[in-house]
Enzyme design. Structure first.
Site, PDB file in Angstrom:
ATOM      1  N   GLY A   1       0.831  -1.207   0.000  1.00 53.25           N
ATOM      2  CA  GLY A   1       0.000   0.000   0.000  1.00 53.25           C
ATOM      3  C   GLY A   1       0.862   1.253   0.000  1.00 53.25           C
ATOM      4  O   GLY A   1       1.911   1.290   0.640  1.00 53.25           O
TER       5      GLY A   1
ATOM      6  N   THR B   1       5.188   1.590   5.711  1.00 59.53           N
ATOM      7  CA  THR B   1       3.743   1.361   5.813  1.00 59.53           C
ATOM      8  C   THR B   1       3.137   2.406   6.734  1.00 59.53           C
ATOM      9  O   THR B   1       3.722   2.718   7.784  1.00 59.53           O
ATOM     10  CB  THR B   1       3.338  -0.037   6.331  1.00 59.53           C
ATOM     11  OG1 THR B   1       1.933  -0.034   6.604  1.00 59.53           O
ATOM     12  CG2 THR B   1       4.054  -0.470   7.601  1.00 59.53           C
TER      13      THR B   1
ATOM     14  N   ASP C   1       0.619   1.822   8.353  1.00 59.09           N
ATOM     15  CA  ASP C   1       0.019   1.086   9.474  1.00 59.09           C
ATOM     16  C   ASP C   1       0.950   1.023  10.684  1.00 59.09           C
ATOM     17  O   ASP C   1       0.502   0.755  11.793  1.00 59.09           O
ATOM     18  CB  ASP C   1      -0.337  -0.343   9.040  1.00 59.09           C
ATOM     19  CG  ASP C   1      -1.389  -0.368   7.943  1.00 59.09           C
ATOM     20  OD1 ASP C   1      -1.972   0.689   7.672  1.00 59.09           O
ATOM     21  OD2 ASP C   1      -1.615  -1.441   7.367  1.00 59.09           O
TER      22      ASP C   1
ATOM     23  N   MET D   1      -7.395   4.376   8.661  1.00 61.46           N
ATOM     24  CA  MET D   1      -6.792   3.104   8.218  1.00 61.46           C
ATOM     25  C   MET D   1      -5.851   2.512   9.276  1.00 61.46           C
ATOM     26  O   MET D   1      -5.559   3.146  10.281  1.00 61.46           O
ATOM     27  CB  MET D   1      -6.001   3.329   6.936  1.00 61.46           C
ATOM     28  CG  MET D   1      -6.829   3.326   5.674  1.00 61.46           C
ATOM     29  SD  MET D   1      -5.738   3.570   4.249  1.00 61.46           S
ATOM     30  CE  MET D   1      -6.838   3.140   2.905  1.00 61.46           C
ATOM     31  N   GLY D   2      -5.332   1.340   8.975  1.00 58.74           N
ATOM     32  CA  GLY D   2      -4.366   0.731   9.880  1.00 58.74           C
ATOM     33  C   GLY D   2      -4.531  -0.767  10.047  1.00 58.74           C
ATOM     34  O   GLY D   2      -3.847  -1.383  10.857  1.00 58.74           O
ATOM     35  N   ARG D   3      -5.501  -1.331   9.327  1.00 61.71           N
ATOM     36  CA  ARG D   3      -5.761  -2.774   9.416  1.00 61.71           C
ATOM     37  C   ARG D   3      -5.993  -3.214  10.856  1.00 61.71           C
ATOM     38  O   ARG D   3      -6.874  -2.695  11.505  1.00 61.71           O
ATOM     39  CB  ARG D   3      -4.603  -3.565   8.804  1.00 61.71           C
ATOM     40  CG  ARG D   3      -4.662  -3.609   7.316  1.00 61.71           C
ATOM     41  CD  ARG D   3      -4.217  -4.978   6.795  1.00 61.71           C
ATOM     42  NE  ARG D   3      -4.264  -4.949   5.349  1.00 61.71           N
ATOM     43  CZ  ARG D   3      -3.190  -4.905   4.557  1.00 61.71           C
ATOM     44  NH1 ARG D   3      -1.986  -4.906   5.089  1.00 61.71           N
ATOM     45  NH2 ARG D   3      -3.347  -4.883   3.258  1.00 61.71           N
TER      46      ARG D   3
ATOM     47  N   GLU E   1     -10.405   1.437  11.122  1.00 63.42           N
ATOM     48  CA  GLU E   1     -11.093   0.582  10.139  1.00 63.42           C
ATOM     49  C   GLU E   1     -11.103  -0.881  10.592  1.00 63.42           C
ATOM     50  O   GLU E   1     -11.917  -1.667  10.148  1.00 63.42           O
ATOM     51  CB  GLU E   1     -10.400   0.683   8.771  1.00 63.42           C
ATOM     52  CG  GLU E   1      -8.955   0.166   8.784  1.00 63.42           C
ATOM     53  CD  GLU E   1      -8.288   0.099   7.405  1.00 63.42           C
ATOM     54  OE1 GLU E   1      -8.901   0.514   6.420  1.00 63.42           O
ATOM     55  OE2 GLU E   1      -7.130  -0.382   7.349  1.00 63.42           O
TER      56      GLU E   1
ATOM     57  N   GLN F   1      -5.208   9.732   3.599  1.00 63.78           N
ATOM     58  CA  GLN F   1      -4.269   9.678   4.731  1.00 63.78           C
ATOM     59  C   GLN F   1      -2.916   9.077   4.326  1.00 63.78           C
ATOM     60  O   GLN F   1      -1.944   9.216   5.044  1.00 63.78           O
ATOM     61  CB  GLN F   1      -4.867   8.921   5.904  1.00 63.78           C
ATOM     62  CG  GLN F   1      -5.178   7.480   5.643  1.00 63.78           C
ATOM     63  CD  GLN F   1      -6.307   6.947   6.486  1.00 63.78           C
ATOM     64  OE1 GLN F   1      -6.158   6.795   7.687  1.00 63.78           O
ATOM     65  NE2 GLN F   1      -7.451   6.650   5.884  1.00 63.78           N
ATOM     66  N   ARG F   2      -2.856   8.393   3.197  1.00 67.52           N
ATOM     67  CA  ARG F   2      -1.570   7.823   2.812  1.00 67.52           C
ATOM     68  C   ARG F   2      -0.956   8.514   1.590  1.00 67.52           C
ATOM     69  O   ARG F   2       0.133   8.175   1.170  1.00 67.52           O
ATOM     70  CB  ARG F   2      -1.680   6.316   2.589  1.00 67.52           C
ATOM     71  CG  ARG F   2      -2.597   5.906   1.467  1.00 67.52           C
ATOM     72  CD  ARG F   2      -2.758   4.388   1.410  1.00 67.52           C
ATOM     73  NE  ARG F   2      -3.338   3.997   0.141  1.00 67.52           N
ATOM     74  CZ  ARG F   2      -3.771   2.789  -0.129  1.00 67.52           C
ATOM     75  NH1 ARG F   2      -3.682   1.845   0.781  1.00 67.52           N
ATOM     76  NH2 ARG F   2      -4.273   2.512  -1.297  1.00 67.52           N
TER      77      ARG F   2
HETATM   78  O1  F6P Z   1      -0.913  -0.893   3.288  1.00 63.20           O
HETATM   79  C1  F6P Z   1      -1.649  -0.406   4.303  1.00 63.20           C
HETATM   80  C2  F6P Z   1      -3.071  -0.054   3.933  1.00 63.20           C
HETATM   81  O2  F6P Z   1      -3.124   1.288   3.509  1.00 63.20           O
HETATM   82  C3  F6P Z   1      -4.006  -0.340   5.089  1.00 63.20           C
HETATM   83  O3  F6P Z   1      -4.037   0.691   6.025  1.00 63.20           O
HETATM   84  C4  F6P Z   1      -5.308  -0.560   4.374  1.00 63.20           C
HETATM   85  O4  F6P Z   1      -6.182  -1.380   5.121  1.00 63.20           O
HETATM   86  C5  F6P Z   1      -4.870  -1.253   3.122  1.00 63.20           C
HETATM   87  O5  F6P Z   1      -3.551  -0.844   2.864  1.00 63.20           O
HETATM   88  C6  F6P Z   1      -5.724  -0.943   1.931  1.00 63.20           C
HETATM   89  O6  F6P Z   1      -5.321  -1.729   0.870  1.00 63.20           O
HETATM   90  P1  F6P Z   1      -5.493  -1.338  -0.673  1.00 63.20           P
HETATM   91  O7  F6P Z   1      -4.476  -0.292  -0.993  1.00 63.20           O
HETATM   92  O8  F6P Z   1      -5.173  -2.591  -1.376  1.00 63.20           O
HETATM   93  O9  F6P Z   1      -6.879  -0.852  -0.830  1.00 63.20           O
END
Ligand code: F6P
Length: 405
Positions: A11, A141, A143, A187-189, A244, A293-294
């Site tokens: 990600g 990451t 996360d 986010m953050g799994r 999330e 956020q990313r």
């Molecule tokens: O890589 C981390 C992340 O941004 C997580 O926070 C998020 O749950 C996931 O990737 C989302 O994945 P994708 O980019 O495949 O939608």
């Protein structure tokens, strides 16, 4: 003379390109390194022999400055899981063929815990077949869930965005005389680091976020509604940060998974919004920060960007020193003055593992972050870049689509 290859995976974050700059700049300093290849779409580019010559793409210091302020992965990314080489060697043979054909002596993989699985498997495989190609992992990451390292590049910038946005949302939420609830999904799994970072606002005297829910604490809708009612008795506008990844009732998430079996998490904010509307009946809004956020590099943390570049450069030095199967990590010496050193860890100890928010960072009610924990977050979000602008918008560095095709 040897060549090196670098790839970006997983990600996106705001600073993966800064790590690429670190790898690139450091490589230029070593006369034993000739070509610097970028692999398109992570390991997929190595498998398909789809590499680009970075020296013909990144031409000037200005390009590198632009890359430092460009979010995401300029080379593209992937979520590709390598099979166990003992069971299925085909793809490993393709990888080895590309690397040998291009005379690559070191492969640097910028990625998260899944990508460190690739670093681990590849370095094991190369040792097994007696191929002297160093494989090194550069962490990243938002996360912040990588083991051993104090924090991951990308997290500080995402945390700065989350805190800043939360601050702005707080101002917007309190304008009306009527009571309201605002829920911000972060986010953050399975790890609550990024959600917890919203609590840095408390260090500025803000009472918001009034409630913070992370996956590391138990969650129930009943308890949530009690918490919200309690906060509404104290504040006209209640602001809530929710990860999330908190446990949610069946059906809230789509159930879709990626190659590593990770669920696409999204929707808890909307679910809680409708719960508050039905059960409490006040004005309620939910905001999913989603990919902003990313990729919001206009709010990147300079500390994070500089560290991402440094750890990329350290990756090259590590490979040249003869190491393989290693991941570069940060060890924090002090919070104030903030000091970190870069060390190495075995990729096998980082791969496929998750580092969670320490339990003692969470208050006893499981609905907010303790004040002392802010010392962890604050140094990581310090500083801003002097952005290069174009027509009033931050300028980015991009490789033409046709080159990446
Ligand atoms: O890589 C981390 C992340 O941004 C997580 O926070 C998020 O749950 C996931 O990737 C989302 O994945 P994708 O980019 O495949 O939608």
């Amino acid at each position: 003379m040897m060549n090196i290859a670098v790839a970006q995976s997983g990600g996106p974050t705001c600073v993966i390109n800064a790590s690429l700059v670190g790898v690139f700049k450091e490589s230029l300093k070593h006369p034993e390194i000739d070509a610097i290849f970028g692999s398109v779409n992570g390991i997929e580019g190595i498998i398909e022999n789809h590499l680009v010559d970075l020296k013909s793409i990144i031409l000037t210091n200005y390009d590198m400055e632009l890359l430092r302020q460009t979010p995401s992965t300029v080379l593209g990314s992937c979520r590709y899981k390598l099979p166990d080489w003992r069971e299925d060697e085909e793809v490993y043979k393709k990888i080895a063929a590309t690397l040998k054909q291009r005379n690559i002596g070191a492969f640097l993989y910028i990625g998260g815990n899944d990508s460190m699985d690739t670093v681990n498997k590849l370095s094991e495989y190369f040792s097994q077949i007696g191929l002297d190609i160093k494989v090194i992992g550069i962490p990243k990451t938002i996360d912040n869930d990588l083991c051993i390292t104090d924090h991951t590049p990308g997290f500080g910038s995402a945390a700065k965005y989350v805190a800043t946005t939360m601050h702005e949302i707080t101002r917007d939420s309190i304008v009306y005389s009527i009571p309201s609830v605002t829920i911000v999904e972060i986010m953050g799994r399975h790890a609550g680091w990024l959600t917890a970072s919203s609590a840095v606002l408390h260090s500025m005297g803000e009472t918001a976020p009034h409630l913070v829910y992370v996956p590391e604490a138990e969650f129930s809708i009943e308890r949530f509604l009690t918490d919200v009612r309690q906060e509404m008795s104290k504040h006209k506008a209640v602001i809530i940060a929710v990860s999330e990844g908190i446990e949610v009732p069946e059906g809230v998430q789509s159930g879709v998974v990626d190659n590593f079996g990770h669920k696409y998490l999204s929707g808890i904010g909307k679910h809680l919004e409708s719960t508050v509307r039905t059960e409490i009946g006040c004005k309620v809004r939910s905001i999913e920060l989603n990919v902003m956020q990313r990729c919001s590099s206009h709010l990147g943390s300079k500390t994070d960007i500089d560290e991402a570049e440094e750890i990329g450069a350290a990756g090259i030095r590590c490979a040249l020193s003869g190491e393989t199967g290693k991941v570069l990590v940060f060890r924090r010496i002090e919070d104030v003055p903030y000091t970190v050193v870069i060390e190495t860890a075995d990729a096998g100890d980082v791969a496929n593992q998750e580092k969670f928010l320490p339990k003692n960072y969470i208050n006893s009610a499981g609905n907010n972050i303790r004040r002392f924990a802010l010392n962890y977050f604050l140094p990581l979000i310090q500083g801003e870049l002097d952005l290069i602008m174009d027509n009033g918008v931050p300028k980015h560095f991009a490789i033409h689509e046709s080159v990446l095709k």
